[in-house]
Design an enzyme around this catalytic site. Structure first.
Site, PDB file in Angstrom:
ATOM      1  N   THR A 138      -7.185  -4.455   0.495  1.00  0.00           N
ATOM      2  CA  THR A 138      -6.048  -5.263   1.330  1.00  0.00           C
ATOM      3  C   THR A 138      -6.126  -6.684   2.031  1.00  0.00           C
ATOM      4  O   THR A 138      -5.182  -7.123   1.771  1.00  0.00           O
ATOM      5  CB  THR A 138      -5.418  -4.192   2.259  1.00  0.00           C
ATOM      6  OG1 THR A 138      -5.439  -2.768   1.574  1.00  0.00           O
ATOM      7  CG2 THR A 138      -4.048  -4.317   2.932  1.00  0.00           C
ATOM      8  N   ASP A 178       0.850  -0.997  -0.059  1.00  0.00           N
ATOM      9  CA  ASP A 178       0.094  -0.039  -0.150  1.00  0.00           C
ATOM     10  C   ASP A 178       0.853   1.180  -0.138  1.00  0.00           C
ATOM     11  O   ASP A 178       0.586   2.307  -0.880  1.00  0.00           O
ATOM     12  CB  ASP A 178      -1.080  -0.019   1.141  1.00  0.00           C
ATOM     13  CG  ASP A 178      -1.746  -1.294   1.431  1.00  0.00           C
ATOM     14  OD1 ASP A 178      -3.044  -0.878   1.394  1.00  0.00           O
ATOM     15  OD2 ASP A 178      -1.206  -2.268   1.512  1.00  0.00           O
TER      16      ASP A 178
HETATM   17  N1  LIG Z   1     -16.964  -0.623   7.660  1.00  0.00           N
HETATM   18  C1  LIG Z   1     -16.999  -0.689   6.338  1.00  0.00           C
HETATM   19  N2  LIG Z   1     -18.064  -0.618   5.677  1.00  0.00           N
HETATM   20  C2  LIG Z   1     -17.869  -0.493   4.462  1.00  0.00           C
HETATM   21  N3  LIG Z   1     -16.416  -0.497   3.664  1.00  0.00           N
HETATM   22  C3  LIG Z   1     -15.661  -0.601   4.244  1.00  0.00           C
HETATM   23  C4  LIG Z   1     -15.505  -0.448   5.867  1.00  0.00           C
HETATM   24  N4  LIG Z   1     -14.243  -0.657   6.301  1.00  0.00           N
HETATM   25  C5  LIG Z   1     -13.426  -0.295   5.221  1.00  0.00           C
HETATM   26  N5  LIG Z   1     -14.185  -0.248   4.252  1.00  0.00           N
HETATM   27  C6  LIG Z   1     -13.765  -0.148   2.594  1.00  0.00           C
HETATM   28  O1  LIG Z   1     -14.114  -1.127   2.035  1.00  0.00           O
HETATM   29  C7  LIG Z   1     -12.969  -1.395   1.207  1.00  0.00           C
HETATM   30  C8  LIG Z   1     -12.687  -2.926   0.694  1.00  0.00           C
HETATM   31  O2  LIG Z   1     -14.007  -3.172  -0.014  1.00  0.00           O
HETATM   32  P1  LIG Z   1     -14.450  -4.711  -0.446  1.00  0.00           P
HETATM   33  O3  LIG Z   1     -15.405  -4.513  -1.192  1.00  0.00           O
HETATM   34  O4  LIG Z   1     -13.163  -5.255  -0.879  1.00  0.00           O
HETATM   35  O5  LIG Z   1     -14.727  -5.476   0.744  1.00  0.00           O
HETATM   36  S1  LIG Z   1     -14.355  -6.823   1.054  1.00  0.00           S
HETATM   37  O6  LIG Z   1     -13.209  -6.938   1.732  1.00  0.00           O
HETATM   38  O7  LIG Z   1     -14.644  -7.727  -0.009  1.00  0.00           O
HETATM   39  O8  LIG Z   1     -15.582  -7.108   2.101  1.00  0.00           O
HETATM   40  C9  LIG Z   1     -11.747  -0.967   1.829  1.00  0.00           C
HETATM   41  O9  LIG Z   1     -10.727  -0.698   0.971  1.00  0.00           O
HETATM   42  P2  LIG Z   1      -9.234  -0.754   1.306  1.00  0.00           P
HETATM   43  O10 LIG Z   1      -9.083  -0.198   2.641  1.00  0.00           O
HETATM   44  O11 LIG Z   1      -8.562  -0.192   0.247  1.00  0.00           O
HETATM   45  O12 LIG Z   1      -8.683  -2.198   1.251  1.00  0.00           O
HETATM   46  C10 LIG Z   1     -12.283   0.186   2.671  1.00  0.00           C
HETATM   47  O13 LIG Z   1     -12.020   1.323   2.089  1.00  0.00           O
HETATM   48 MG   LIG Z   2      -7.381   0.249   3.628  1.00  0.00          MG
HETATM   49 MG   LIG Z   3      -6.626   0.737   0.014  1.00  0.00          MG
END
Ligand SMILES: Nc1ncnc2c1ncn2[C@@H]1O[C@H](COP(=O)(O)OS(=O)(=O)O)[C@@H](OP(=O)(O)O)[C@H]1O
Ligand SMILES: [Mg+2]
Ligand SMILES: [Mg+2]
Ligand SMILES: [Mg+2]
Length: 383
Positions: A152, A55
């Protein structure tokens, strides 16, 4: 929009996302060789989400290339990561890994037709490149929007993840690039549309190229979205590679459509989505995929619907959506909030006035049905 407008920005963005994909591939391979939790390359943030050397390294690399290409005084970047953890004295080892990862990546810049630094960058320059991405965006002017590693969790688990880079100009997403290192471009036997916007050379793809990752991209108002296979650091495929047009699925019968959603229940309300799915007549099981690869899946017709309903109080960030939304729209799809309104990228780092969630569809027919179902469920739950 004039045809040439944003061409240079798109060109640089596509190339740097290819570089970032190669960086991530190497880091992910390294991580998977170790037991989870048995290394110092993955850290927890204050909100318990994860951040890795990939990242920070992607954010530094993209920031350095954009600033060096367009001039740091002209470049505003809104991105996810900061340098808080990385600049602590006890993080010297972690910072050292980021420094070597970034330098290794930038040393390859010329292979992608970009200019790297003349000398190795030191820790302070790398920290500066990461922290320069602290723009808050907003309604006026140009802002690059970067999610260096989206999903991530998928990344550390060896699954899907994406590198997402977009350009917003006066609140409109005008360029979107989505690197998906573990998601392959759709195979089609004819490949008639292959063409290369990034270079005049058009090498013929070999079948195994289609098995690797991909980079998708689009420019606002073109009505086109494109995909290229990723270029790997091992010299297997050399830049420039070819591009193929992508298009959303023609399926508009809910009984045949597939919807995707986040893997984690904490990130999206699976049961609410399941209720909507059943009320519009979707029959297929949901495809649960990490990251903005879900947008890529819609854009190239692997699925028809993407729904995300975060818990009340969670504010969606622009870097989690900007690139994917533009690519899906230009590939023929429709993306709105759950109230049917366009997403508003003018309010800084959050999609401030988002109504309940996000609904992306391959076409208006499915989209109207789903938005109708959201309203119906809302009315019945408030009876
Ligand atoms: N509580 C909550 N609710 C909704 N979304 C959140 C939450 N927390 C984090 N995030 C954000 O979701 C990103 C990951 O989304 P995904 O669609 O990949 O989710 S998952 O891992 O498949 O469940 C993730 O992106 P990355 O941090 O870049 O991985 C976050 O920005
Ligand atoms: Mg993140
Ligand atoms: Mg990210
Ligand atoms: Mg993200």
């Amino acid at each position: 929009m004039e045809k040439e407008k944003y061409s240079e920005e798109l060109n640089v963005a596509v190339r740097v996302v290819h570089m970032a994909c190669s960086l991530c591939q190497k880091v992910q391979k390294g991580l998977l060789g170790k037991a989870f939790g048995d290394d110092d390359e993955v850290k927890s943030k204050d909100d318990d989400s994860l951040v890795t050397i990939a990242d920070w390294s992607v954010q530094a690399t993209v920031s350095w290339i954009l600033s060096n290409t367009f001039g740091s005084e002209f470049v505003s970047i809104v991105a996810e990561e900061d340098v808080q953890t990385l600049s602590k004295p006890e993080s010297a080892g972690l910072l050292g890994k980021v420094v070597s990862t970034v330098n290794e990546c930038l040393a390859q810049a010329s292979r992608y037709g970009l200019k790297g630094p003349d000398k190795i960058l030191g820790p302070s320059e790398i920290l500066e490149a990461i922290s320069r991405c602290n723009s808050k965006g907003g309604p006026l002017g140009r802002h690059w929007v970067l999610d260096p590693v989206d999903g991530t969790l998928g990344f550390v688990r060896g699954g899907q993840y994406a590198v997402a880079l977009a350009l917003i100009d006066n609140a409109e997403v005008v360029v979107g690039v989505l690197g998906c290192p573990n998601y392959h471009m759709k195979r089609d036997r004819h490949n008639k549309q292959q063409q290369n916007h990034i270079s005049s050379e058009v090498p013929v793809p070999s079948p195994d190229m289609l098995e690797e990752g991909c980079v998708m991209y689009s420019k606002k108002g073109t009505g086109e979205a494109w995909v290229q296979p990723t270029v790997y650091g091992d010299g297997k495929y050399e830049w420039p590679n070819f591009a193929k047009q992508v298009r959303v699925s023609p399926i508009d019968d809910p009984a045949l459509a597939t919807f995707c959603e986040p893997v984690e229940r904490a990130n999206s309300n699976h049961s609410f989505a399941a209720g909507l799915a059943s009320s519009v007549g979707l029959r297929n099981k949901p495809l649960r995929v990490y990251s903005m690869v879900k947008y890529a899946a819609i854009a190239q017709g692997d699925a028809e619907i993407f729904m995300k309903f975060a818990r009340a109080g969670y504010k969606e960030k622009i870097w989690d959506h900007a690139a994917g939304v533009l690519i899906v729209q230009e590939a023929g799809g429709v993306v709105t909030d759950a109230g049917g309104r366009s997403l508003d990228f003018s309010k800084g780092i959050y999609l401030e006035s988002l109504d309940r969630g996000i609904v992306a569809c391959s076409g208006t027919k499915l989209h109207e049905k789903l938005i109708g179902a959201v309203y119906a469920s809302w009315e019945s739950s408030s009876l």
